[in-house]
Design a protein around this motif. Structure first.
Motif, mmCIF file in Angstrom:
data_model
loop_
_atom_site.group_PDB
_atom_site.id
_atom_site.type_symbol
_atom_site.label_atom_id
_atom_site.label_comp_id
_atom_site.label_asym_id
_atom_site.label_seq_id
_atom_site.Cartn_x
_atom_site.Cartn_y
_atom_site.Cartn_z
ATOM 1 N N PHE A 124 36.379 6.513 101.808
ATOM 2 C CA PHE A 124 36.614 5.839 103.099
ATOM 3 C C PHE A 124 37.778 6.243 103.760
ATOM 4 N N PRO A 125 37.867 6.283 104.918
ATOM 5 C CA PRO A 125 38.946 6.730 105.760
ATOM 6 C C PRO A 125 40.148 5.921 105.391
ATOM 7 N N ALA A 126 41.413 6.381 105.508
ATOM 8 C CA ALA A 126 42.726 5.674 105.268
ATOM 9 C C ALA A 126 43.022 4.249 106.175
ATOM 10 N N SER A 127 42.165 4.037 107.058
ATOM 11 C CA SER A 127 42.208 2.881 107.880
ATOM 12 C C SER A 127 41.433 1.969 107.006
ATOM 13 N N SER A 128 40.730 2.103 106.026
ATOM 14 C CA SER A 128 39.903 1.027 105.361
ATOM 15 C C SER A 128 40.889 0.549 104.159
ATOM 16 N N PRO A 129 40.701 -0.952 104.206
ATOM 17 C CA PRO A 129 41.398 -1.097 102.752
ATOM 18 C C PRO A 129 40.807 -0.994 101.641
ATOM 19 N N VAL A 130 39.601 -0.633 101.494
ATOM 20 C CA VAL A 130 38.754 0.027 100.521
ATOM 21 C C VAL A 130 38.732 1.277 100.647
ATOM 22 N N ALA A 131 39.459 2.074 99.277
ATOM 23 C CA ALA A 131 39.590 3.358 99.485
ATOM 24 C C ALA A 131 38.271 4.036 98.762
ATOM 25 N N ALA A 132 37.448 3.477 97.896
ATOM 26 C CA ALA A 132 36.412 4.284 97.303
ATOM 27 C C ALA A 132 35.553 3.204 96.620
ATOM 28 N N LEU A 133 34.267 3.610 96.630
ATOM 29 C CA LEU A 133 33.176 2.763 96.222
ATOM 30 C C LEU A 133 32.318 3.543 95.175
ATOM 31 N N THR A 134 31.879 3.125 93.846
ATOM 32 C CA THR A 134 31.093 3.840 93.109
ATOM 33 C C THR A 134 29.575 2.908 92.924
ATOM 34 N N LEU A 135 28.440 3.609 93.458
ATOM 35 C CA LEU A 135 27.338 2.948 93.080
ATOM 36 C C LEU A 135 26.625 3.884 91.814
ATOM 37 N N ASP A 136 25.980 3.231 91.231
ATOM 38 C CA ASP A 136 25.362 3.812 90.178
ATOM 39 C C ASP A 136 23.941 4.287 90.736
ATOM 40 N N PHE A 137 23.166 5.069 89.992
ATOM 41 C CA PHE A 137 22.017 5.676 90.470
ATOM 42 C C PHE A 137 20.779 4.723 90.822
ATOM 43 N N GLU A 138 20.763 3.533 90.579
ATOM 44 C CA GLU A 138 20.005 2.462 91.024
ATOM 45 C C GLU A 138 20.337 1.740 92.281
ATOM 46 N N GLY A 139 21.702 2.047 92.748
ATOM 47 C CA GLY A 139 22.332 1.592 93.959
ATOM 48 C C GLY A 139 23.085 0.399 93.619
ATOM 49 N N LYS A 140 23.432 0.000 92.532
ATOM 50 C CA LYS A 140 24.401 -1.184 92.176
ATOM 51 C C LYS A 140 25.692 -0.741 92.357
ATOM 52 N N PRO A 141 26.544 -1.743 92.924
ATOM 53 C CA PRO A 141 27.952 -1.311 93.222
ATOM 54 C C PRO A 141 28.518 -1.705 91.871
ATOM 55 N N ILE A 142 29.300 -0.710 91.131
ATOM 56 C CA ILE A 142 29.957 -1.036 90.007
ATOM 57 C C ILE A 142 31.390 -0.885 90.066
ATOM 58 N N HIS A 143 32.104 -0.156 90.878
ATOM 59 C CA HIS A 143 33.630 -0.242 91.099
ATOM 60 C C HIS A 143 33.983 -0.178 92.480
ATOM 61 N N LEU A 144 35.200 -0.773 92.604
ATOM 62 C CA LEU A 144 35.991 -0.625 93.841
ATOM 63 C C LEU A 144 37.196 -0.141 93.726
ATOM 64 N N THR A 145 37.862 0.495 94.403
ATOM 65 C CA THR A 145 39.248 0.822 94.449
ATOM 66 C C THR A 145 39.782 0.506 95.825
ATOM 67 N N GLY A 146 41.110 0.062 96.001
ATOM 68 C CA GLY A 146 41.465 -0.246 97.337
ATOM 69 C C GLY A 146 43.017 0.053 97.583
ATOM 70 N N ARG A 147 43.377 0.215 98.558
ATOM 71 C CA ARG A 147 44.720 0.434 99.258
ATOM 72 C C ARG A 147 45.398 -0.950 99.606
ATOM 73 N N GLY A 148 46.857 -0.943 99.512
ATOM 74 C CA GLY A 148 47.601 -2.331 99.748
ATOM 75 C C GLY A 148 48.885 -2.059 99.336
ATOM 76 N N VAL A 149 49.574 -3.213 99.017
ATOM 77 C CA VAL A 149 51.036 -3.110 98.774
ATOM 78 C C VAL A 149 50.808 -2.684 97.279
ATOM 79 N N GLU A 150 49.916 -3.156 96.457
ATOM 80 C CA GLU A 150 49.709 -2.608 95.317
ATOM 81 C C GLU A 150 48.101 -2.071 95.240
ATOM 82 N N PRO A 151 47.999 -0.854 94.725
ATOM 83 C CA PRO A 151 46.509 -0.387 94.579
ATOM 84 C C PRO A 151 45.746 -1.379 93.734
#
Length: 275
Positions: A172-199
């Protein structure tokens, strides 16, 4: 002068509003970009539509907190309307209420009955930062993750997508507090990484059996921070409502006898420790 909160109080705040999140590193990408075909877009559209029918929820869970020095276990009850107000009660394993939180459009209130203190701030995230616990989510964002309504916290579209070993990695763009999302091959959200004072990193797993009209529901949510704090939320029960809850069921009064500590002002305080 502000005295830093001890770990259990700090981790509690981290974990509770969090109350959605997890650790680990994203797998190494094996393919990139627009040549991935229709599957990533279809899974993305499915995710963004998920949970759109839910207006309210009630969640009960256990909460495990760990740091390099201490650990604690709490019980959590989280309920309210996805567009707020929201309520969160945290108690010890013996049933003693440790803290009660409320968030609405005007801000955040946290009452600590045992310490006879009440904290307020116009921003939940700013309040937590003031307490020494920068956290990426307010209660509204935590609720969205808990019930699978990711459209409330993610941008309307992703900037790129890559196929990885266990699914698709959306950036996602730098303006989003969520940096990245992983969906498995069935579409389940399994991982999020984010931006902030601490990643930050959030892992979702142990998904409930699928039900018609409901998004994938993770029953195990793990938050990790670079400082070595880990919060694990184990969902015991989650109910969704198609109508908003009545406002009277979401009230939390500021106790007149409690010491009121506005966190948007300077002042001396210490976050209460878990009994």
């Amino acid at each position: 002068m502000i005295r830093p909160a001890s770990f259990p109080g700090r981790a509690l705040l981290l974990a509770a509003l969090c109350l959605a999140a997890l650790g680990g590193c994203a797998p190494k990408p094996t393919a990139t970009g627009p040549g991935e075909g229709p599957q990533p877009q279809a899974l993305w559209s499915q995710l963004m539509a998920g949970g759109s029918q839910a207006k309210s929820f009630t969640l009960s869970a256990s909460l495990s907190l760990q740091s390099p020095k201490k650990s604690a276990r709490l019980l959590a009850r989280f309920w309210g309307n996805l567009d707020r107000p929201l309520r969160l009660d945290l108690s010890t394993g013996m049933g003693q209420v440790f803290s009660m939180w409320r968030e609405d459009a005007q801000g955040w209130l946290a009452v600590y009955p045992g310490a006879n203190q009440a904290f307020t701030h116009s921003s939940t995230k700013a309040a937590l930062s003031r307490l020494g616990m920068p956290f990426p989510f307010g209660m509204k964002e935590l609720a969205a993750v808990s019930v699978g309504s990711f459209g409330l916290i993610l941008p309307a579209s992703y900037s790129s997508v890559k196929k990885i070993s266990n699914g698709f990695l959306y950036s996602f763009p730098a303006s989003s507090p969520v940096a990245a999302l992983t969906l498995d091959f069935e579409g389940k959200p399994i991982h999020l990484t984010g931006r902030g004072v601490e990643p930050w990193n959030v892992d979702l797993s142990d998904f409930a059996p699928p039900q018609a009209g409901r998004p994938p529901m993770a029953q195990l949510i793990t938050l990790t921070t670079p400082g070595g704090v880990q919060a694990i939320l184990r969902v015991k029960k989650l109910e969704l409502g198609t109508e908003p809850m009545p406002l009277q069921s979401l009230e939390l009064a500021l106790p007149p006898q409690a010491r009121h500590i506005p966190l948007d002002r300077e002042g001396d305080f210490q976050t209460p420790d878990i009994p």
